[in-house]
Design a protein around this motif. Structure first.
Motif, PDB file in Angstrom:
ATOM      1  N   LEU A 239      -6.477   9.665   1.062  1.00 24.10           N
ATOM      2  CA  LEU A 239      -6.644   8.252   0.737  1.00 24.10           C
ATOM      3  C   LEU A 239      -6.445   7.394   1.975  1.00 24.10           C
ATOM      4  O   LEU A 239      -7.235   6.483   2.253  1.00 24.10           O
ATOM      5  CB  LEU A 239      -5.661   7.847  -0.367  1.00 24.10           C
ATOM      6  CG  LEU A 239      -5.642   6.367  -0.735  1.00 24.10           C
ATOM      7  CD1 LEU A 239      -6.996   5.914  -1.274  1.00 24.10           C
ATOM      8  CD2 LEU A 239      -4.528   6.110  -1.754  1.00 24.10           C
TER       9      LEU A 239
ATOM     10  N   VAL B 208     -10.825   0.205  -2.450  1.00 18.60           N
ATOM     11  CA  VAL B 208     -10.239   1.389  -3.082  1.00 18.60           C
ATOM     12  C   VAL B 208     -11.040   1.808  -4.315  1.00 18.60           C
ATOM     13  O   VAL B 208     -11.130   2.998  -4.621  1.00 18.60           O
ATOM     14  CB  VAL B 208      -8.739   1.182  -3.397  1.00 18.60           C
ATOM     15  CG1 VAL B 208      -8.521   0.400  -4.672  1.00 18.60           C
ATOM     16  CG2 VAL B 208      -8.004   2.507  -3.458  1.00 18.60           C
TER      17      VAL B 208
ATOM     18  N   MET C 157      -9.342   4.979   3.501  1.00 18.72           N
ATOM     19  CA  MET C 157      -9.105   3.534   3.565  1.00 18.72           C
ATOM     20  C   MET C 157      -9.047   3.077   5.020  1.00 18.72           C
ATOM     21  O   MET C 157      -9.543   2.009   5.358  1.00 18.72           O
ATOM     22  CB  MET C 157      -7.825   3.162   2.817  1.00 18.72           C
ATOM     23  CG  MET C 157      -7.919   3.344   1.317  1.00 18.72           C
ATOM     24  SD  MET C 157      -9.202   2.351   0.528  1.00 18.72           S
ATOM     25  CE  MET C 157      -8.491   0.713   0.705  1.00 18.72           C
TER      26      MET C 157
ATOM     27  N   VAL D 166     -13.451   4.205  -3.100  1.00 20.59           N
ATOM     28  CA  VAL D 166     -12.884   5.458  -2.590  1.00 20.59           C
ATOM     29  C   VAL D 166     -12.461   6.394  -3.723  1.00 20.59           C
ATOM     30  O   VAL D 166     -12.689   7.593  -3.662  1.00 20.59           O
ATOM     31  CB  VAL D 166     -11.686   5.161  -1.658  1.00 20.59           C
ATOM     32  CG1 VAL D 166     -10.922   6.429  -1.316  1.00 20.59           C
ATOM     33  CG2 VAL D 166     -12.172   4.479  -0.390  1.00 20.59           C
TER      34      VAL D 166
ATOM     35  N   SER E 252       0.825  -1.202   0.000  1.00 22.46           N
ATOM     36  CA  SER E 252       0.000   0.000   0.000  1.00 22.46           C
ATOM     37  C   SER E 252       0.859   1.251   0.000  1.00 22.46           C
ATOM     38  O   SER E 252       1.949   1.261   0.583  1.00 22.46           O
ATOM     39  CB  SER E 252      -0.873  -0.015   1.262  1.00 22.46           C
ATOM     40  OG  SER E 252      -1.450   1.247   1.509  1.00 22.46           O
TER      41      SER E 252
END
Length: 128
Positions: A110, A48, A114, A51, A28
Motif C-alpha cells: 500500500l 486509495v 500510494m 489502489v 495515514s
C-alpha cells in the motif's frame, strides 16, 4: 442522506469530500505525520479508492461521534485488513480520519502504491 459507509462503498468520492470538515486531519497507516485539511484528505481518499481492490467493509462499531469501520481489501495480490477510525463534529462533518492496516507486507505494498501517486495527490490537493 448518504452515510460515509454508503458513499465509500459506492465510490462516491464527491459525497465523501462533502462530509469532510475544512480542518479534518488524516492520519495515514504508512506516513509519519498526519495530513491536515480537506483538500489533501480528499485527494488521498480518491487515490486509495483506485489502489484498493475488492474493498469491503466487514464491521462497523460506533458511539455518537466515533466510528470504527473494519475493512478488507487487496493490494497487488496481497490481502489486507484494516480499520478506518472516523470522528465527527457536532455538525456531522468528519474532523479526524485515521487508518490502520495489517499485515506488514500488505501495508508495504500500500505504501509503495500510494507513494508512487503522491505527486499527483499533492497536485490534486493544490488544485482542489
Amino acid at each position: 442522506m448518504t452515510t460515509f459507509r454508503e458513499a465509500i462503498e459506492a465510490k462516491d468520492m464527491d459525497a465523501v469530500e462533502a462530509m469532510l470538515a475544512d480542518d479534518v486531519v488524516f492520519t495515514s497507516p504508512v506516513a509519519f505525520k498526519p495530513y491536515p485539511g480537506r483538500a489533501i484528505t480528499a485527494a488521498i481518499l480518491r487515490a486509495v479508492v483506485k489502489v484498493f481492490e475488492d474493498f469491503t467493509y466487514v464491521r462497523e462499531i460506533h458511539d455518537d461521534a466515533h466510528h470504527a469501520y473494519e475493512f478488507t481489501a487487496t493490494v497487488d495480490g496481497l490481502e489486507l485488513n484494516g480499520c478506518d477510525f472516523v470522528t465527527y463534529d457536532e455538525d456531522g462533518r468528519i474532523v479526524d480520519f485515521k487508518v490502520m492496516v495489517r499485515p506488514l507486507r500488505a501495508a508495504e505494498a500500500l505504501a509503495a502504491r500510494m507513494g508512487a501517486q503522491f505527486e499527483e495527490i499533492k497536485a490534486a490537493a493544490a488544485a482542489g
